[in-house]
Motif scaffolding. Structure first.
Motif, PDB file in Angstrom:
ATOM      1  N   VAL A   5       0.849  -1.184   0.000  1.00  0.00           N
ATOM      2  CA  VAL A   5       0.000   0.000   0.000  1.00  0.00           C
ATOM      3  C   VAL A   5       0.887   1.238   0.000  1.00  0.00           C
ATOM      4  O   VAL A   5       1.635   1.471   0.961  1.00  0.00           O
ATOM      5  N   GLU A   6       0.783   2.032  -1.065  1.00  0.00           N
ATOM      6  CA  GLU A   6       1.562   3.260  -1.173  1.00  0.00           C
ATOM      7  C   GLU A   6       0.810   4.440  -0.555  1.00  0.00           C
ATOM      8  O   GLU A   6      -0.424   4.452  -0.516  1.00  0.00           O
ATOM      9  N   SER A   7       1.575   5.428  -0.126  1.00  0.00           N
ATOM     10  CA  SER A   7       0.999   6.669   0.376  1.00  0.00           C
ATOM     11  C   SER A   7       2.024   7.788   0.204  1.00  0.00           C
ATOM     12  O   SER A   7       3.205   7.517  -0.066  1.00  0.00           O
ATOM     13  N   GLY A   8       1.549   9.018   0.334  1.00  0.00           N
ATOM     14  CA  GLY A   8       2.454  10.160   0.316  1.00  0.00           C
ATOM     15  C   GLY A   8       2.417  11.013  -0.924  1.00  0.00           C
ATOM     16  O   GLY A   8       3.091  12.040  -0.987  1.00  0.00           O
ATOM     17  N   GLY A   9       1.648  10.622  -1.921  1.00  0.00           N
ATOM     18  CA  GLY A   9       1.578  11.426  -3.132  1.00  0.00           C
ATOM     19  C   GLY A   9       0.756  12.681  -2.933  1.00  0.00           C
ATOM     20  O   GLY A   9       0.180  12.915  -1.873  1.00  0.00           O
ATOM     21  N   GLY A  10       0.711  13.497  -3.975  1.00  0.00           N
ATOM     22  CA  GLY A  10      -0.072  14.719  -3.913  1.00  0.00           C
ATOM     23  C   GLY A  10       0.320  15.688  -4.997  1.00  0.00           C
ATOM     24  O   GLY A  10       1.050  15.340  -5.927  1.00  0.00           O
ATOM     25  N   LEU A  11      -0.173  16.913  -4.863  1.00  0.00           N
ATOM     26  CA  LEU A  11       0.117  17.989  -5.815  1.00  0.00           C
ATOM     27  C   LEU A  11       1.188  18.896  -5.218  1.00  0.00           C
ATOM     28  O   LEU A  11       1.005  19.432  -4.118  1.00  0.00           O
ATOM     29  N   VAL A  12       2.290  19.046  -5.924  1.00  0.00           N
ATOM     30  CA  VAL A  12       3.399  19.869  -5.452  1.00  0.00           C
ATOM     31  C   VAL A  12       3.875  20.758  -6.591  1.00  0.00           C
ATOM     32  O   VAL A  12       3.488  20.562  -7.745  1.00  0.00           O
ATOM     33  N   GLN A  13       4.738  21.711  -6.243  1.00  0.00           N
ATOM     34  CA  GLN A  13       5.305  22.593  -7.262  1.00  0.00           C
ATOM     35  C   GLN A  13       6.702  22.111  -7.641  1.00  0.00           C
ATOM     36  O   GLN A  13       7.375  21.412  -6.876  1.00  0.00           O
ATOM     37  N   ALA A  14       7.117  22.507  -8.813  1.00  0.00           N
ATOM     38  CA  ALA A  14       8.462  22.170  -9.268  1.00  0.00           C
ATOM     39  C   ALA A  14       9.487  22.648  -8.243  1.00  0.00           C
ATOM     40  O   ALA A  14       9.375  23.773  -7.729  1.00  0.00           O
ATOM     41  N   GLY A  15      10.461  21.781  -7.951  1.00  0.00           N
ATOM     42  CA  GLY A  15      11.481  22.096  -6.969  1.00  0.00           C
ATOM     43  C   GLY A  15      11.173  21.589  -5.575  1.00  0.00           C
ATOM     44  O   GLY A  15      12.064  21.548  -4.714  1.00  0.00           O
ATOM     45  N   ASP A  16       9.945  21.199  -5.338  1.00  0.00           N
ATOM     46  CA  ASP A  16       9.540  20.690  -4.031  1.00  0.00           C
ATOM     47  C   ASP A  16      10.048  19.269  -3.821  1.00  0.00           C
ATOM     48  O   ASP A  16      10.571  18.624  -4.745  1.00  0.00           O
ATOM     49  N   SER A  17       9.840  18.784  -2.592  1.00  0.00           N
ATOM     50  CA  SER A  17      10.202  17.410  -2.228  1.00  0.00           C
ATOM     51  C   SER A  17       8.979  16.660  -1.726  1.00  0.00           C
ATOM     52  O   SER A  17       8.070  17.260  -1.130  1.00  0.00           O
ATOM     53  N   VAL A  18       8.974  15.379  -1.968  1.00  0.00           N
ATOM     54  CA  VAL A  18       7.903  14.496  -1.503  1.00  0.00           C
ATOM     55  C   VAL A  18       8.529  13.172  -1.096  1.00  0.00           C
ATOM     56  O   VAL A  18       9.477  12.707  -1.740  1.00  0.00           O
ATOM     57  N   ARG A  19       8.000  12.569  -0.033  1.00  0.00           N
ATOM     58  CA  ARG A  19       8.440  11.230   0.335  1.00  0.00           C
ATOM     59  C   ARG A  19       7.273  10.271   0.211  1.00  0.00           C
ATOM     60  O   ARG A  19       6.239  10.452   0.867  1.00  0.00           O
ATOM     61  N   LEU A  20       7.461   9.262  -0.615  1.00  0.00           N
ATOM     62  CA  LEU A  20       6.473   8.204  -0.754  1.00  0.00           C
ATOM     63  C   LEU A  20       6.821   7.060   0.190  1.00  0.00           C
ATOM     64  O   LEU A  20       7.993   6.764   0.411  1.00  0.00           O
TER      65      LEU A  20
END
Length: 123
Positions: A5-20
Motif C-alpha cells: 500500500v503506497e501513500s504520500g503522493g499529492g500535488l506539489v510545485q516544481a522544486g519541491d520534495s515528496v516522500r512516498l
C-alpha cells in the motif's frame, strides 16, 4: 503473499520534495528486493529505483539519479522513495513492487504491486 500500500503522493510545485511510503504486509517482506515504478497517462510502467532485500544495494534510472533516494526499514515492513527537486516530467502514478529477482528493472520481474499513488508536479 505480499500486499503493498503506497501513500504520500499529492500535488506539489516544481522544486519541491515528496516522500512516498510503501507499507507491506506479510512476514516475508525482507526476502524481496523492492522497486518503484511510475506510469504517466497513456504510457507503460517505467522503472524508477530498486533496493536490495538487505538495503545494501540500490539502482536508479538515469533521470532521477541525484534527486531520488530509495530506502527501506525491514523492521517496519516499509520502503520509501524520497523525491527532491521535483520536475513536471516526474508527474505520474507511482507504484511500489516486490521481486525475488535481484535489483530487477523490468516490470515483468515483479510479483506483487501496490495500487499506486499520484504525484503531480506543477510548473
Amino acid at each position: 503473499q505480499v500486499q503493498l500500500v503506497e501513500s504520500g503522493g499529492g500535488l506539489v510545485q516544481a522544486g519541491d520534495s515528496v516522500r512516498l511510503s510503501c507499507a507491506a504486509s506479510g512476514r516475508t517482506f525482507s526476502r524481496y528486493d523492492m522497486g518503484w515504478f511510475r506510469q504517466a497517462p497513456g504510457k507503460e510502467h517505467k522503472f524508477v529505483a530498486v533496493i536490495s532485500w538487505s538495503g545494501s544495494s540500490t539502482y536508479y534510472t538515469d533521470s532521477v539519479k541525484g534527486r531520488f533516494t530509495i530506502s527501506r526499514d525491514n523492521a517496519k515492513n516499509t520502503v520509501y522513495l524520497q523525491m527532491n527537486s521535483l520536475k513536471p516530467e516526474d508527474t505520474a502514478v507511482y507504484y511500489c513492487a516486490a521481486t525475488r529477482v535481484g535489483l530487477a528493472t523490468s516490470p515483468a520481474a515483479y510479483d506483487y504491486w501496490g495500487q499506486g499513488t499520484q504525484v503531480t508536479v506543477s510548473s
